[in-house]
Design an enzyme around this catalytic site. Structure first.
Site, PDB file in Angstrom:
ATOM      1  N   ASP A 115       0.860  -1.191   0.000  1.00 45.70           N
ATOM      2  CA  ASP A 115       0.000   0.000   0.000  1.00 45.70           C
ATOM      3  C   ASP A 115       0.892   1.236   0.000  1.00 45.70           C
ATOM      4  OD1 ASP A 115      -3.294   0.048   0.853  1.00 45.70           O
ATOM      5  OD2 ASP A 115      -2.231   1.968   0.751  1.00 45.70           O
TER       6      ASP A 115
ATOM      7  N   TYR B  22     -13.005   7.007 -14.064  1.00 44.94           N
ATOM      8  CA  TYR B  22     -13.043   5.710 -13.367  1.00 44.94           C
ATOM      9  C   TYR B  22     -13.581   4.619 -14.301  1.00 44.94           C
ATOM     10  CZ  TYR B  22     -14.060   2.257  -9.733  1.00 44.94           C
ATOM     11  OH  TYR B  22     -14.098   1.111  -8.976  1.00 44.94           O
TER      12      TYR B  22
ATOM     13  N   LYS C 216     -11.473   1.344 -15.733  1.00 49.15           N
ATOM     14  CA  LYS C 216     -11.826  -0.051 -15.465  1.00 49.15           C
ATOM     15  C   LYS C 216     -12.064  -0.822 -16.770  1.00 49.15           C
ATOM     16  CE  LYS C 216     -11.423   0.167 -11.012  1.00 49.15           C
ATOM     17  NZ  LYS C 216     -10.298  -0.528 -10.350  1.00 49.15           N
TER      18      LYS C 216
ATOM     19  N   THR D 244     -18.273  -0.487   1.600  1.00 49.70           N
ATOM     20  CA  THR D 244     -17.097   0.004   2.325  1.00 49.70           C
ATOM     21  C   THR D 244     -17.548   1.167   3.211  1.00 49.70           C
ATOM     22  OG1 THR D 244     -16.603   1.421   0.446  1.00 49.70           O
ATOM     23  CG2 THR D 244     -15.430  -0.658   0.550  1.00 49.70           C
TER      24      THR D 244
ATOM     25  N   VAL E  83       1.928   2.235  -6.620  1.00 49.99           N
ATOM     26  CA  VAL E  83       1.846   1.337  -7.785  1.00 49.99           C
ATOM     27  C   VAL E  83       1.864   2.078  -9.133  1.00 49.99           C
ATOM     28  CG1 VAL E  83       0.812  -0.641  -6.624  1.00 49.99           C
ATOM     29  CG2 VAL E  83      -0.674   1.172  -7.515  1.00 49.99           C
TER      30      VAL E  83
ATOM     31  N   ASN F 292      -5.009  -4.591  -7.174  1.00 52.10           N
ATOM     32  CA  ASN F 292      -6.314  -4.134  -6.700  1.00 52.10           C
ATOM     33  C   ASN F 292      -6.357  -2.669  -6.298  1.00 52.10           C
ATOM     34  OD1 ASN F 292      -8.939  -4.525  -5.021  1.00 52.10           O
ATOM     35  ND2 ASN F 292      -7.395  -3.954  -3.483  1.00 52.10           N
TER      36      ASN F 292
HETATM   37  N1  LIG Z   1     -15.755  -0.342  -3.234  1.00 44.86           N
HETATM   38  C1  LIG Z   1     -16.475  -0.619  -4.311  1.00 44.86           C
HETATM   39  O1  LIG Z   1     -17.695  -0.468  -4.334  1.00 44.86           O
HETATM   40  C2  LIG Z   1     -15.786  -1.144  -5.550  1.00 44.86           C
HETATM   41  C3  LIG Z   1     -16.552  -1.693  -6.581  1.00 44.86           C
HETATM   42  C4  LIG Z   1     -15.903  -2.167  -7.721  1.00 44.86           C
HETATM   43  C5  LIG Z   1     -14.522  -2.091  -7.812  1.00 44.86           C
HETATM   44  N2  LIG Z   1     -13.803  -1.541  -6.791  1.00 44.86           N
HETATM   45  C6  LIG Z   1     -12.364  -1.486  -6.934  1.00 44.86           C
HETATM   46  O2  LIG Z   1     -11.780  -2.306  -5.950  1.00 44.86           O
HETATM   47  C7  LIG Z   1     -10.491  -1.827  -5.609  1.00 44.86           C
HETATM   48  C8  LIG Z   1     -10.399  -1.627  -4.119  1.00 44.86           C
HETATM   49  O3  LIG Z   1     -11.424  -0.749  -3.723  1.00 44.86           O
HETATM   50  P1  LIG Z   1     -11.797  -0.477  -2.193  1.00 44.86           P
HETATM   51  O4  LIG Z   1     -13.218  -0.087  -2.171  1.00 44.86           O
HETATM   52  O5  LIG Z   1     -11.330  -1.604  -1.357  1.00 44.86           O
HETATM   53  O6  LIG Z   1     -10.921   0.850  -1.959  1.00 44.86           O
HETATM   54  P2  LIG Z   1     -10.238   1.442  -0.641  1.00 44.86           P
HETATM   55  O7  LIG Z   1     -10.117   2.906  -0.872  1.00 44.86           O
HETATM   56  O8  LIG Z   1     -10.922   0.953   0.599  1.00 44.86           O
HETATM   57  O9  LIG Z   1      -8.774   0.777  -0.695  1.00 44.86           O
HETATM   58  C9  LIG Z   1      -7.869   1.080  -1.710  1.00 44.86           C
HETATM   59  C10 LIG Z   1      -6.447   0.974  -1.162  1.00 44.86           C
HETATM   60  O10 LIG Z   1      -5.547   1.267  -2.235  1.00 44.86           O
HETATM   61  C11 LIG Z   1      -4.512   2.089  -1.746  1.00 44.86           C
HETATM   62  N3  LIG Z   1      -3.940   2.885  -2.834  1.00 44.86           N
HETATM   63  C12 LIG Z   1      -4.505   3.937  -3.483  1.00 44.86           C
HETATM   64  N4  LIG Z   1      -3.657   4.432  -4.383  1.00 44.86           N
HETATM   65  C13 LIG Z   1      -2.515   3.691  -4.310  1.00 44.86           C
HETATM   66  C14 LIG Z   1      -1.263   3.729  -4.982  1.00 44.86           C
HETATM   67  N5  LIG Z   1      -1.005   4.648  -5.929  1.00 44.86           N
HETATM   68  N6  LIG Z   1      -0.325   2.809  -4.661  1.00 44.86           N
HETATM   69  C15 LIG Z   1      -0.563   1.870  -3.714  1.00 44.86           C
HETATM   70  N7  LIG Z   1      -1.729   1.802  -3.028  1.00 44.86           N
HETATM   71  C16 LIG Z   1      -2.685   2.703  -3.323  1.00 44.86           C
HETATM   72  C17 LIG Z   1      -5.183   2.958  -0.688  1.00 44.86           C
HETATM   73  O11 LIG Z   1      -4.221   3.505   0.204  1.00 44.86           O
HETATM   74  C18 LIG Z   1      -6.150   1.978  -0.042  1.00 44.86           C
HETATM   75  O12 LIG Z   1      -5.570   1.315   1.053  1.00 44.86           O
HETATM   76  C19 LIG Z   1     -10.285  -0.550  -6.424  1.00 44.86           C
HETATM   77  O13 LIG Z   1      -9.579  -0.848  -7.595  1.00 44.86           O
HETATM   78  C20 LIG Z   1     -11.711  -0.139  -6.739  1.00 44.86           C
HETATM   79  O14 LIG Z   1     -11.778   0.660  -7.888  1.00 44.86           O
HETATM   80  C21 LIG Z   1     -14.399  -1.085  -5.662  1.00 44.86           C
END
Ligand SMILES: NC(=O)c1ccc[n+]([C@@H]2O[C@H](COP(=O)([O-])OP(=O)(O)OC[C@H]3O[C@@H](n4cnc5c(N)ncnc54)[C@H](O)[C@@H]3O)[C@@H](O)[C@H]2O)c1
Length: 254
Positions: A37, A153, A157, A188, A59, A85
């Site tokens: 992270d 976004y 994706k 979340t 990342v 992710n």
């Molecule tokens: N939450 C939803 O409803 C949902 C739905 C579909 C897809 N997603 C996707 O799932 C994935 C995770 O989402 P989430 O809801 O758990 O998000 P979240 O914000 O709870 O967690 C994301 C994590 O990624 C880290 N992060 C962000 N930018 C970064 C970088 N440049 N380098 C390293 N780490 C980094 C953040 O610090 C955080 O800990 C994402 O790709 C999101 O687009 C989420």
């Protein structure tokens, strides 16, 4: 069931949400988990919880991503699973009419370029092993359009989906599986807080979910564990949908 005993799994965005739930699940399945992270506090806490290793890494930084996978291979001897992710969904990404080029490029960089980099530097290790599983987090918005747009976004994706499919095809005969995970909306804390303030906005979305609720992060983690394991040995280049039925729905139950 310890489907991942002896395997080494890298999880990006492990500090929160889907990444954190997945780090826990992969550990429960027997994997050694490398928690990655950009946020050091949450990443370290996740690593401590799963008795894994924490690697601080942005990342979007090519050198850092190369060092991440080369370092994991050097220290652990292998890279079996890469769950790419980490992602963002910032408020300045909105309708195309108001979303600026800076926001567009930032979202594409964090959500799509990062996946390109993680795959680019994970795959050579998996080629050496003749085996590996990559799971890239896309979204249901890669498959459907919304009038409540987050244009960068959605495009980001779509890119993850297309690149995962192509990599799945290209490396299929080398024992490397690559799948795009397409979660529906996940409950979340951030999303729940937003919708608590604006119940009409929540209701507008829930009407499209046949199950009538958002996913729990653990339900997404369970799908990742399946894709990571040999139970998914014939699954590659897929758009793996975990969305409570959204993409199958025309009319939903009352
Ligand atoms: N939450 C939803 O409803 C949902 C739905 C579909 C897809 N997603 C996707 O799932 C994935 C995770 O989402 P989430 O809801 O758990 O998000 P979240 O914000 O709870 O967690 C994301 C994590 O990624 C880290 N992060 C962000 N930018 C970064 C970088 N440049 N380098 C390293 N780490 C980094 C953040 O610090 C955080 O800990 C994402 O790709 C999101 O687009 C989420």
């Amino acid at each position: 069931m310890e489907r991942l005993a002896g395997r080494v799994a890298v999880v990006t965005g492990a500090g929160s949400g889907i990444g954190l739930a997945t780090a826990r699940r992969l550990r429960a399945e027997g994997a050694s988990v490398v928690c990655v992270d950009v946020d050091e506090d949450s990443g370290k806490a996740a690593a401590a919880e799963v008795a894994g290793e924490f690697v601080a890494c942005d990342v979007t930084d090519e050198a850092a991503v190369r060092d991440l996978f080369d370092g994991v291979a050097a220290r652990h001897g292998r890279v079996d699973v890469a769950f790419n992710n980490a992602g963002i969904s910032p408020p300045d990404d909105d309708s195309i009419l108001v979303t600026g080029l800076e926001a567009w490029e930032r979202v594409l960089r964090v959500n799509t370029t990062s996946v390109y980099l993680c795959c680019k530097y994970a795959i050579p290790h998996m080629q050496r092993q003749g085996k590996g599983s990559i799971i890239n987090t896309a979204s249901f918005v890669a498959l459907m359009g919304a009038a409540t747009s987050q244009i960068a976004y959605t495009a980001s994706k779509g890119g993850v989906l297309a690149l995962s499919r192509e990599l799945g095809v290209q490396f299929a005969r080398e024992g490397i599986r690559v799948n795009a995970l397409c979660p529906g909306p996940v409950a979340t804390p951030m999303l729940m807080e937003l919708f608590a303030k604006d119940p009409e906005r929540a209701a507008r979305r829930l009407v499209h979910v046949p199950m009538g609720r958002f996913a729990q992060p653990e339900e997404i983690a369970a799908a990742v564990a399946f894709l990571a394991s040999d139970d998914a040995s014939f699954v590659t280049a897929s758009q793996f949908v975990v969305d409570g039925g959204i993409t199958g729905a025309y009319v939903t139950p009352l």
